[in-house]
Design a protein around this motif. Structure first.
Motif, mmCIF file in Angstrom:
data_model
loop_
_atom_site.group_PDB
_atom_site.id
_atom_site.type_symbol
_atom_site.label_atom_id
_atom_site.label_comp_id
_atom_site.label_asym_id
_atom_site.label_seq_id
_atom_site.Cartn_x
_atom_site.Cartn_y
_atom_site.Cartn_z
ATOM 1 N N ASP A 148 32.981 40.466 33.640
ATOM 2 C CA ASP A 148 32.366 39.512 32.718
ATOM 3 C C ASP A 148 32.492 39.971 31.265
ATOM 4 O OD1 ASP A 148 31.716 37.801 34.766
ATOM 5 O OD2 ASP A 148 29.642 38.484 34.940
ATOM 6 N N MET A 149 32.335 41.292 31.025
ATOM 7 C CA MET A 149 32.484 41.818 29.665
ATOM 8 C C MET A 149 33.923 41.640 29.184
ATOM 9 S SD MET A 149 29.810 42.869 28.121
ATOM 10 C CE MET A 149 30.469 43.873 26.808
ATOM 11 N N LYS A 150 34.885 41.879 30.065
ATOM 12 C CA LYS A 150 36.296 41.766 29.708
ATOM 13 C C LYS A 150 36.672 40.317 29.422
ATOM 14 C CE LYS A 150 40.672 43.800 31.013
ATOM 15 N NZ LYS A 150 41.420 44.593 31.968
ATOM 16 N N GLN A 151 36.032 39.366 30.116
ATOM 17 C CA GLN A 151 36.343 37.951 29.980
ATOM 18 C C GLN A 151 35.725 37.328 28.728
ATOM 19 O OE1 GLN A 151 38.983 37.377 31.977
ATOM 20 N NE2 GLN A 151 38.103 35.485 32.748
ATOM 21 N N ARG A 152 34.745 37.996 28.107
ATOM 22 C CA ARG A 152 34.022 37.414 26.966
ATOM 23 C C ARG A 152 34.940 37.147 25.777
ATOM 24 N NH1 ARG A 152 28.441 40.483 25.814
ATOM 25 N NH2 ARG A 152 28.422 38.963 24.138
ATOM 26 N N GLY A 153 34.561 36.163 24.988
ATOM 27 C CA GLY A 153 35.282 35.874 23.749
ATOM 28 C C GLY A 153 36.561 35.093 23.965
ATOM 29 N N LYS A 202 42.524 39.239 33.681
ATOM 30 C CA LYS A 202 42.980 39.937 34.890
ATOM 31 C C LYS A 202 43.870 38.998 35.707
ATOM 32 C CE LYS A 202 40.378 43.041 36.862
ATOM 33 N NZ LYS A 202 40.785 44.383 36.468
ATOM 34 N N PRO A 203 44.778 39.542 36.526
ATOM 35 C CA PRO A 203 45.676 38.665 37.287
ATOM 36 C C PRO A 203 44.925 37.812 38.303
ATOM 37 C CG PRO A 203 45.978 40.957 37.923
ATOM 38 C CD PRO A 203 45.071 40.955 36.748
ATOM 39 N N VAL A 204 45.349 36.555 38.430
ATOM 40 C CA VAL A 204 44.780 35.645 39.416
ATOM 41 C C VAL A 204 45.799 35.518 40.539
ATOM 42 C CG1 VAL A 204 43.952 33.306 39.868
ATOM 43 C CG2 VAL A 204 43.473 34.386 37.671
#
Length: 115
Positions: free
Chosen positions: A80-85, A91-93
Motif C-alpha cells: 500500500d505504501m509503494k502504491q501511494r501517489g 508491482k507486476p500483475v
C-alpha cells in the motif's frame, strides 16, 4: 371412505432468466464457478496423530476456506505504501494463468478427540 376430488395436472412454469447480455449457458457456468463445492465423503477413516488416539479414527471432512486478508499484515502495508501517489502500478500483475482448476484442500477433524 370418502375420496378426495381429483387434482388438476401440474404444469411446469419456469421463471424467465434475467437478461445479462450473454447466453444462458455462460450464465450457468458463471454461477457454477462462484461456489466450488466438491463431492467428497462427509467422514473418512484416517490416522489421527494426537496423543490420545495415535491410530486410525473416523474424521469429519470439510473444505478449507481462506480467511479474510488482514490490512495490517507487513506485506499489505508495504504494498500500500509503494502504491501511494502518482506512478501507477508498481508491482507486476500476473496475467499468464495456465491452470483452469485448483486442487481442493480438505480439513479433517477427528471425531474422537477433535484434533
Amino acid at each position: 371412505l370418502v375420496r378426495a376430488p381429483p387434482r388438476a395436472p401440474h404444469t411446469h412454469t419456469h421463471a424467465p432468466t434475467p437478461s445479462t447480455g450473454r447466453s444462458s449457458r455462460a450464465a450457468a457456468t458463471q454461477v457454477a464457478h462462484a461456489a466450488k463445492m466438491v463431492n467428497v465423503p462427509k467422514t473418512r477413516n484416517t490416522f489421527c496423530p494426537a496423543k490420545q488416539c495415535r491410530k486410525h479414527q473416523p474424521h469429519k471432512v470439510s473444505q478449507y476456506k481462506a480467511g479474510k486478508a488482514s490490512l495490517y499484515a507487513q506485506g499489505k502495508r508495504r504494498y500500500d505504501m509503494k502504491q501511494r501517489g502518482f506512478g501507477g502500478q508498481t508491482k507486476p500483475v500476473f496475467k499468464k494463468k495456465a491452470k483452469t482448476t485448483k486442487k481442493v484442500v480438505l480439513r479433517m477433524e477427528c471425531t474422537k478427540c477433535g484434533f
